[in-house]
Each structure stands twice: as C-alpha cells, then as structure tokens.
Design a protein around this motif. Structure first.
Motif, short mmCIF file in Angstrom:
data_model
loop_
_atom_site.label_atom_id
_atom_site.label_comp_id
_atom_site.label_asym_id
_atom_site.label_seq_id
_atom_site.Cartn_x
_atom_site.Cartn_y
_atom_site.Cartn_z
N ASN A 97 0.82 -1.22 0.00
CA ASN A 97 0.00 0.00 0.00
C ASN A 97 0.85 1.26 0.00
O ASN A 97 0.37 2.33 -0.43
N GLU A 98 2.07 1.18 0.51
CA GLU A 98 2.92 2.36 0.61
C GLU A 98 4.05 2.36 -0.43
O GLU A 98 4.36 3.41 -1.02
N GLY A 102 9.38 2.89 -8.57
CA GLY A 102 10.31 4.01 -8.70
C GLY A 102 10.82 4.56 -7.39
O GLY A 102 11.75 5.39 -7.40
N ASP A 103 10.25 4.15 -6.25
CA ASP A 103 10.76 4.64 -4.96
C ASP A 103 12.23 4.27 -4.81
O ASP A 103 12.64 3.14 -5.08
N ASP A 165 13.87 9.33 -2.72
CA ASP A 165 13.12 9.96 -3.82
C ASP A 165 11.92 9.10 -4.16
O ASP A 165 11.93 7.89 -3.94
N ARG A 166 10.89 9.78 -4.72
CA ARG A 166 9.70 9.07 -5.20
C ARG A 166 9.44 9.53 -6.63
O ARG A 166 9.08 10.69 -6.87
N TRP A 171 1.82 5.45 -8.15
CA TRP A 171 1.82 4.08 -8.67
C TRP A 171 2.36 3.11 -7.62
O TRP A 171 3.47 2.60 -7.72
N THR A 172 1.55 2.90 -6.58
CA THR A 172 1.94 1.94 -5.55
C THR A 172 1.95 0.52 -6.12
O THR A 172 1.36 0.25 -7.17
N ILE A 173 2.61 -0.37 -5.42
CA ILE A 173 2.58 -1.78 -5.80
C ILE A 173 1.13 -2.27 -5.82
O ILE A 173 0.73 -3.05 -6.70
N ARG A 174 0.34 -1.78 -4.90
CA ARG A 174 -1.08 -2.18 -4.85
C ARG A 174 -1.82 -1.74 -6.11
O ARG A 174 -2.63 -2.50 -6.66
#
Length: 226
Positions: A97-98, A102-103, A165-166, A171-174
C-alpha cells in the motif's frame, strides 16, 4: 522509519516431487552482506529466465502478512519465520500500500529502487503444499516487490530503509497489482502503466499487449505450472 529485521539468502535445491531447481528456500544471514547489481552475495535462483536479474535483484516481503496466511491456510512450518515466500528482506511497517514503483531507498551503503511487484508462480503451491497458493497470493495482492540496485554496497540487519526519492508515488505496488489482476481491462490505467519508463519492459509489455489485443494473457502456466 522501516528497518530491516532479517536478510535472507538461499542456495539452489530440488523443490517438490519434480525436483525442480529452486532458490526459494532462504535462511537468515548475520553480519554485513554485499548487495550487487544482481543481488546478495550467497543468494541464488534456480530459474534465471523468470527469477533474478537486475530488475529482480532483491525481493522484499512484509512480515505482517504472515498472520493473514496463518489464518487462511493454517499453521505451516515455513510460516514460523521469515523466508516463506523466498524473500531477501523481511520488515514490518512497509507494505504494498505504501511502496511505489520508482521509490528510491538507501539501505546501508547501497541504494535501491522499487522496480515491480512479484508475480506469484506455481512454486509457491509446492512450497506451502497448497494447490492454489500462487493464485491466492495473486488474488490478495500480498505479493511483495522487487528492487533494482542503483548503487552497490554492504547492508545488514538493523539498517533503515531511508526514502531518498519518489518517482511515481501514485503508482503503488497495490495499484500496479490491481491494474494487472483485478481491473484488468481499464484502458486508462493500462495506458499509464505502459508509459512508466522506470517500470521493467516486461510489465509495460503486458499493458501494451492488452491495449492492442483487448485480451488478458493466460496465467495458468505461471500459476499452475502447466
């Protein structure tokens, strides 16, 4: 801030009655471990075509999901400790969810970037002795995710995952999971996924092909091994 509870690696060994070579059986390591472009020193994959490589250098699974699986499938020896899902990093406090595609995180000396979610395969069925375990993992979205390595270096238990960085926090994994496996023909979501330059080409390829064919790919070989 999330910290690493365990780092796990595994050797290739025969899996199930088919004796398929697999590195899914992983165990905790102590001390500093070198994280290179293709993964941790001492870690191995039995099927390099579908596992490992620069975009799947490091697999992360949230330990808080273990309670869910114990409730659903009952106690299993593999669920007593981290490593049941073949993960390299076990943590609490960071889930699908978090974490977003790209994070970028610094872990010890290394810098890693979230590359994609994990696509569950039939080896989970064998690992858990549950015929549809891979399908259950896919349906829940409790898949874990992979990192690519931006800077190599040593990591160890207790290191923080320091977010640097984000690139695409929306575009979360969820969300990526939902696009691939739930809302499978949402053309707007597919078009946006296809345009994510930092998403591996294989995942963007799924989106492009669905946009072209208006069909969803067959999952049976991956989920059932047939």
């Amino acid at each position: 801030m999330t910290t690493i509870d365990q780092i796990l690696t595994g050797k290739v060994a025969p899996l199930c009655l088919k004796a398929v070579p697999s590195g899914i059986d992983k165990y905790p390591v102590t001390g500093r471990v070198f994280l290179g472009r293709e993964g941790l020193t001492g870690d191995a994959q039995g099927d390099r075509k579908h596992h490992g490589g620069p975009d799947k250098a490091l697999h992360h699974y949230a330990f808080e999901h273990y309670a869910h699986w114990i409730d659903v499938i009952g106690p299993r020896d593999v669920l007593v400790r981290p490593g049941a899902f073949g993960e390299n990093l076990s943590t609490r406090g960071l889930t699908e969810n978090e974490a977003a595609i790209g994070d970028i995180f610094r872990i010890g000396q290394a810098v890693v970037q979230v590359s994609q979610g994990r696509q569950p395969c039939w080896k989970l069925n064998a690992r858990f002795d549950v015929p549809d375990m891979a399908l259950q993992v896919q349906r829940t979205g409790l898949t874990g995710w992979y990192y690519r390595v931006i800077e190599e270096g040593f990591i160890e238990v207790g290191d923080a995952l320091a977010l640097e960085d984000r690139v695409s926090p929306e575009w979360t994994i969820r969300r990526a999971w939902r696009t691939l496996y739930v809302d499978t023909m949402n053309l707007g979501e597919l078009a946006e996924m296809a345009s994510l330059a930092h998403l591996p080409d294989s995942w963007r390829g799924y989106a492009r092909k669905r946009l072209e064919t208006r069909q969803v790919e067959n999952w049976s070989r991956r989920l059932q091994g047939t």
